[in-house]
Design an enzyme around this catalytic site. Structure first.
Site, PDB file in Angstrom:
ATOM      1  N   GLN A  62     -38.326  39.058  74.126  1.00 52.59           N
ATOM      2  CA  GLN A  62     -39.746  38.841  73.834  1.00 52.59           C
ATOM      3  C   GLN A  62     -40.375  40.122  73.289  1.00 52.59           C
ATOM      4  O   GLN A  62     -40.084  41.220  73.780  1.00 52.59           O
ATOM      5  CB  GLN A  62     -40.493  38.427  75.102  1.00 52.59           C
ATOM      6  N   GLY A  63     -41.266  39.949  72.335  1.00 55.48           N
ATOM      7  CA  GLY A  63     -41.889  41.081  71.662  1.00 55.48           C
ATOM      8  C   GLY A  63     -42.417  42.138  72.615  1.00 55.48           C
ATOM      9  O   GLY A  63     -42.204  43.328  72.417  1.00 55.48           O
TER      10      GLY A  63
END
Ligand code: GTP
Ligand code: MG
Length: 171
Positions: A62-63
């Site tokens: 996830q970013g």
């Protein structure tokens, strides 16, 4: 007992690419978990295969967690980079993340074997490993040996071939 080579592996790639599913499948059956959820931060998995004693850092893709990856580059003796071969829209983002990993000072001057899984090959919209390789620009990677394998982590297809390649790269 059997003497196994110890190896620290960093497993990275975008969220939802299948990293945790792959790592889970590499574990002995008795240690596998039945339901896999998105990784928060990262998870450290220790297990043995026929010839390796593995410590795998399974990172969240996830970013908001990708900034954690670089803290583990220095310790990594090999990298497993997972792409969702059906996620054409984000292949360019995956390439950016791979490029910044390879350019990082803790990676760029070293030999760090890079195993890429073109995962989710079972999906009909998936790209071939050759197409993924080309979109990721792997042919331009000269600093370390690399190898790409199409995989289906749900069934375990391709995973053994990948691990065997990795094993052969360890000196
Ligand atoms: P983060 O932890 O969020 O970075 O994701 P991840 O890369 O660890 O992905 P994860 O292993 O959690 O898998 C994401 C989803 O993809 C799950 O629903 C898996 O069941 C599914 N999945 C993983 N591998 C495959 C595959 O080879 N084929 C298909 N069809 N689905 C897969
Ligand atoms: Mg995960």
């Amino acid at each position: 007992g059997v003497r196994r080579r110890e190896l620290q592996v960093l497993c990275v790639g975008l969220d939802n690419s299948g990293k945790t599913t792959i790592v889970n499948h590499l574990k002995p059956a008795s240690a596998q978990s039945q339901d896999i959820v998105p990784t928060i931060g990262f998870s450290v998995e220790k297990f043995t295969t026929a010839s390796l004693s593995l410590t795998v850092f399974d990172m969240s893709g996830q970013g908001r967690y990708r900034n954690l990856w670089e803290h583990y580059y220095r310790e990594a003796q090999a990298v497993i980079f997972v792409v969702d071969s059906s996620d054409r829209l984000r292949m360019v983002v995956a390439k950016e993340e791979l490029d910044s990993l390879l350019a990082h000072p803790d990676v760029s001057g070293r030999r760090v074997p890079l195993l890429v899984f073109a995962n989710k090959m079972d999906l009909k919209e998936s790209l071939s490993s050759v197409a993924c390789s080309s979109l990721l620009g792997l042919q331009e990677v000269h600093q370390s040996p690399w190898h790409i394998v199409a995989s289906n982590a749900l069934k375990g297809e391709g995973l053994q071939e990948g691990v065997e390649w990795l094993q052969d790269q360890i000196r």
